[in-house]
Scaffold this motif. Structure first.
Motif, PDB file in Angstrom:
ATOM      1  N   HIS A  16       0.843  -1.201   0.000  1.00 49.44           N
ATOM      2  CA  HIS A  16       0.000   0.000   0.000  1.00 49.44           C
ATOM      3  C   HIS A  16       0.877   1.249   0.000  1.00 49.44           C
ATOM      4  O   HIS A  16       0.706   2.155  -0.802  1.00 49.44           O
ATOM      5  CB  HIS A  16      -0.929  -0.014   1.213  1.00 49.44           C
ATOM      6  N   HIS A  17       1.811   1.297   0.945  1.00 46.90           N
ATOM      7  CA  HIS A  17       2.836   2.343   0.971  1.00 46.90           C
ATOM      8  C   HIS A  17       3.936   1.895   1.915  1.00 46.90           C
ATOM      9  O   HIS A  17       3.750   0.988   2.714  1.00 46.90           O
ATOM     10  CB  HIS A  17       2.265   3.707   1.395  1.00 46.90           C
ATOM     11  N   THR A  18       5.066   2.500   1.781  1.00 47.82           N
ATOM     12  CA  THR A  18       6.153   2.282   2.723  1.00 47.82           C
ATOM     13  C   THR A  18       6.486   3.641   3.315  1.00 47.82           C
ATOM     14  O   THR A  18       6.427   4.656   2.613  1.00 47.82           O
ATOM     15  CB  THR A  18       7.370   1.617   2.046  1.00 47.82           C
ATOM     16  N   ALA A  19       6.780   3.691   4.597  1.00 46.46           N
ATOM     17  CA  ALA A  19       6.966   4.974   5.277  1.00 46.46           C
ATOM     18  C   ALA A  19       8.315   5.042   5.976  1.00 46.46           C
ATOM     19  O   ALA A  19       8.767   4.062   6.581  1.00 46.46           O
ATOM     20  CB  ALA A  19       5.849   5.197   6.293  1.00 46.46           C
ATOM     21  N   PHE A  62       2.714  11.778   1.343  1.00 52.68           N
ATOM     22  CA  PHE A  62       2.700  10.630   0.433  1.00 52.68           C
ATOM     23  C   PHE A  62       3.099  11.074  -0.966  1.00 52.68           C
ATOM     24  O   PHE A  62       2.590  12.077  -1.479  1.00 52.68           O
ATOM     25  CB  PHE A  62       1.299  10.011   0.389  1.00 52.68           C
ATOM     26  N   ASP A  64       3.869   9.714  -5.080  1.00 50.24           N
ATOM     27  CA  ASP A  64       3.618   8.693  -6.085  1.00 50.24           C
ATOM     28  C   ASP A  64       4.946   8.258  -6.688  1.00 50.24           C
ATOM     29  O   ASP A  64       5.629   9.036  -7.344  1.00 50.24           O
ATOM     30  CB  ASP A  64       2.702   9.260  -7.169  1.00 50.24           C
ATOM     31  N   ASN A  69       2.766   2.492  -6.713  1.00 48.50           N
ATOM     32  CA  ASN A  69       3.605   2.428  -5.519  1.00 48.50           C
ATOM     33  C   ASN A  69       3.660   3.796  -4.849  1.00 48.50           C
ATOM     34  O   ASN A  69       3.789   4.816  -5.522  1.00 48.50           O
ATOM     35  CB  ASN A  69       5.017   1.983  -5.897  1.00 48.50           C
ATOM     36  N   VAL A  70       3.583   3.782  -3.531  1.00 47.90           N
ATOM     37  CA  VAL A  70       3.547   5.036  -2.776  1.00 47.90           C
ATOM     38  C   VAL A  70       4.653   5.031  -1.728  1.00 47.90           C
ATOM     39  O   VAL A  70       4.822   4.061  -0.980  1.00 47.90           O
ATOM     40  CB  VAL A  70       2.168   5.230  -2.097  1.00 47.90           C
ATOM     41  N   LEU A  71       5.402   6.121  -1.679  1.00 50.65           N
ATOM     42  CA  LEU A  71       6.442   6.346  -0.684  1.00 50.65           C
ATOM     43  C   LEU A  71       5.947   7.450   0.238  1.00 50.65           C
ATOM     44  O   LEU A  71       5.500   8.496  -0.225  1.00 50.65           O
ATOM     45  CB  LEU A  71       7.749   6.765  -1.367  1.00 50.65           C
ATOM     46  N   ALA A  72       6.020   7.203   1.538  1.00 51.58           N
ATOM     47  CA  ALA A  72       5.526   8.167   2.519  1.00 51.58           C
ATOM     48  C   ALA A  72       6.626   8.520   3.512  1.00 51.58           C
ATOM     49  O   ALA A  72       7.571   7.760   3.712  1.00 51.58           O
ATOM     50  CB  ALA A  72       4.321   7.580   3.253  1.00 51.58           C
TER      51      ALA A  72
END
Length: 190
Positions: A16-19, A62, A64, A69-72
């Motif tokens: 979903h995302h990585t933070a 967040f 794109d 893929n999402v980088l947060a």
């Protein structure tokens, strides 16, 4: 892996995302847009952490990273200064992004260096080539271009369990995929 192959009741549909933590949310958003072309899509800001209820103001941004893929990042102004695991070498913990070709990798390297950022590589890994650099928060980033064949990827999948078992027993690098190193040596004329 899906439920069908593992028998697990969990059926993942991707990340979903990585933070990660950042020093300054605005600076981070601007850097990722300028250097890697990422779109800034969403922000959450709270004074209390939703999952724990504790007071800890944060900005959660967040970006794109392409292909769903999402980088947060979290900026946490009330927490101690950001650090890194001193017992883990800087090259180990990193985030790798995929680019479409070796030509795109070289163009990205030129662009990133033009932004005044030190870039290591390209490094030949047999089935992909990579460049490495750091973001303003000290996170190591990698851009990677796949260059392997379907047969090479299939062979790596075949030997993966053998390599893991041997590593588990010996803690020495298994030799099942030495051909990867040969590919890199041949390209460099060694």
């Amino acid at each position: 892996m899906t439920t069908a192959t593992t028998g697990s009741p969990v059926n993942l549909a991707g990340i979903h995302h990585t933070a990660y933590r950042c020093i300054d949310a605005k600076q981070t958003v601007e850097w990722y847009a300028k250097v890697l072309g990422m779109d800034y899509t969403t922000a959450f800001a709270e004074d209390h952490v939703p999952s724990t209820g504790e007071y800890d103001p944060y900005m959660h941004v967040f970006l794109d990273a392409g292909n769903g893929n999402v980088l947060a990042f979290f900026e946490l102004p009330n927490q101690p200064e950001m650090g890194r695991d001193a017992n883990t070498p800087a090259w180990v913990q990193h985030l790798a992004f995929k680019v479409g070709s070796e030509e795109e990798l070289l163009a990205a390297k030129e662009h990133i260096e033009a932004e005044g950022i030190d870039v290591l590589g390209p490094t030949h890994h047999g089935i992909f080539k990579s460049i490495y650099f750091f973001d303003p928060n000290g996170h190591r980033l990698e851009l990677a271009a796949d260059i392997g064949t379907d047969e090479q990827y299939a062979e790596l999948k075949r030997v993966a369990p053998l390599m893991l078992e041997e590593w588990s027993q010996t803690k020495k690098a298994p030799r099942h995929a030495d051909w990867l190193h040969e590919l890199a040596r041949k390209e460099h004329g060694h």
